[in-house]
Enzyme design. Structure first.
Site, PDB file in Angstrom:
ATOM      1  N   LYS A  73       0.834  -1.210   0.000  1.00 35.83           N
ATOM      2  CA  LYS A  73       0.000   0.000   0.000  1.00 35.83           C
ATOM      3  C   LYS A  73       0.864   1.254   0.000  1.00 35.83           C
ATOM      4  O   LYS A  73       0.415   2.319  -0.443  1.00 35.83           O
ATOM      5  CB  LYS A  73      -0.987   0.003   1.163  1.00 35.83           C
ATOM      6  CG  LYS A  73      -0.377  -0.049   2.561  1.00 35.83           C
ATOM      7  CD  LYS A  73       0.029   1.287   3.120  1.00 35.83           C
ATOM      8  CE  LYS A  73       0.747   1.120   4.445  1.00 35.83           C
ATOM      9  NZ  LYS A  73       1.328   2.372   4.962  1.00 35.83           N
ATOM     10  N   THR A 102      -3.248   5.623   4.643  1.00 32.49           N
ATOM     11  CA  THR A 102      -2.010   6.121   4.062  1.00 32.49           C
ATOM     12  C   THR A 102      -2.258   6.987   2.832  1.00 32.49           C
ATOM     13  O   THR A 102      -1.513   7.928   2.571  1.00 32.49           O
ATOM     14  CB  THR A 102      -1.085   4.936   3.696  1.00 32.49           C
ATOM     15  OG1 THR A 102      -0.995   4.059   4.806  1.00 32.49           O
ATOM     16  CG2 THR A 102       0.303   5.408   3.334  1.00 32.49           C
TER      17      THR A 102
END
Length: 335
Positions: free
Chosen positions: A191, A248
């Site tokens: 990610k 994130t």
């Protein structure tokens, strides 16, 4: 046991310090800092101004710059150093650590060259020690401020995971367990690469529709590679997959998103790295991800564009133009 479990946390960055502060509310915890000044500040002022400026730490947290002092009598070892120094740190720890002590990784990266996950590095360098990781959608400052959050403690041995679970939990920080170590561990590093692309989208002001597309298709790429590497598909829709990806990509505090925003301004990788106080794992991970994608025959167009930007082959604008040229097939197919 008649005494409290003793935890050693290696690495006084933002997340290592946060986890150490959380654990110290439950049991005796010592954090190892490379710099003596950082250890002194934690002991005297209960703060880590280099990484968590303005936020108080638990007053019971102890700090040291001596690796031996931190590790020699610990019952649980937590390793919060970046992936590029992970193996060397374990090698330094090996002669100091008592047998069977569980080792928990906080690092969200893959080792360059070997392509190993951090628990694989633990198993190689510290055989006989139960290995696991603590990961999830966690912005260190928010967790330290007491905002509600959750993480996953992933270990192959569920009994050990359940025994360690209370050590990191609080009323507002929920810790779940998961035996899919591969899936949980891959979500973080993968990610980070997608978060760089989300940062580029933000910096280029391409709109919320485009950013949503990048995040959603990015999750599809993460899942495809994660399953190819042995992870369980459902894990990537959980806290260490989708949850971590959303945090994130969306938070302005995310280091990897900040990297993408800087790329959008035309800055080079060298310039960005030189300007950062903390490590953005996605920069180093991008090349490893593409090597794994090639090895396993997984199509990852978004990650490929990020890797090209990191290498300096082209800029953020060209990366998004490249993505527009891709033909759309069925949603559940590659691409």
């Amino acid at each position: 046991m008649s005494r409290k479990i003793r935890i050693a946390v290696l690495g006084a960055g933002s997340w290592g310090t946060t986890v150490a502060s959380l654990a110290s509310r439950n049991t005796q915890t010592t954090i190892w800092a490379r710099k003596a000044d950082t250890a002194d500040e934690i002991n005297r002022e209960h703060r880590n101004s280099a990484y968590l400026k303005g936020l108080p730490l638990c007053s019971r947290l102890l700090a040291t710059s001596s690796l031996h002092e931190a590790v020699h009598d610990c019952d649980v070892l937590v390793v919060g150093v970046p992936s590029h120094s992970f193996r060397d740190t374990l090698r330094a720890v090996a002669p100091l650590l008592r047998p069977w002590v569980p080792v928990i990784s906080l690092a969200k990266g893959l080792e360059q060259g070997s392509h190993m996950r951090m628990t694989e590095v633990i198993n190689q360098e510290l055989p006989g020690h139960p290995a696991g990781l603590l990961a999830g959608p966690n912005i260190a400052r928010e967790v330290l401020q007491g905002m509600a959050a959750a993480a996953v403690l992933a270990m192959a041995d569920e009994q050990v995971a359940r025994a360690l679970q209370p050590l990191f939990s609080s009323a507002v920080f929920r810790v779940y367990t998961n035996s899919d170590v591969i899936g949980c561990e891959l979500g973080g590093p993968l990610k980070n690469v997608i978060a760089i692309s989300a940062g580029m989208a933000e910096g280029l002001s391409v709109g919320e529709n485009t950013r949503a597309m990048v995040i959603t298709r990015g999750l599809a790429e993460i899942t495809r590679l994660g399953v190819a590497l042995g992870g369980e598909a459902e894990t990537f829709s959980g806290l260490t997959g989708l949850g971590d990806l959303l945090t994130t990509c969306m938070s302005p505090l995310s280091r990897n998103r900040q990297v993408g925003e800087q790329f959008a301004k035309g800055r080079t990788t060298a310039e960005i790295v030189a300007s950062m106080n903390m490590v953005a794992e996605g920069i180093k991970t991008s090349s490893v991800v593409m090597e794994l994608a090639a090895q396993y025959g997984v199509v990852m167009p978004i990650a490929a564009e990020v890797a090209a930007v990191v290498k300096g082959e082209h800029g953020a604008v060209q990366a998004f133009r490249g993505l527009r040229r891709l033909a759309a097939g069925a949603e559940n197919s590659a691409g």
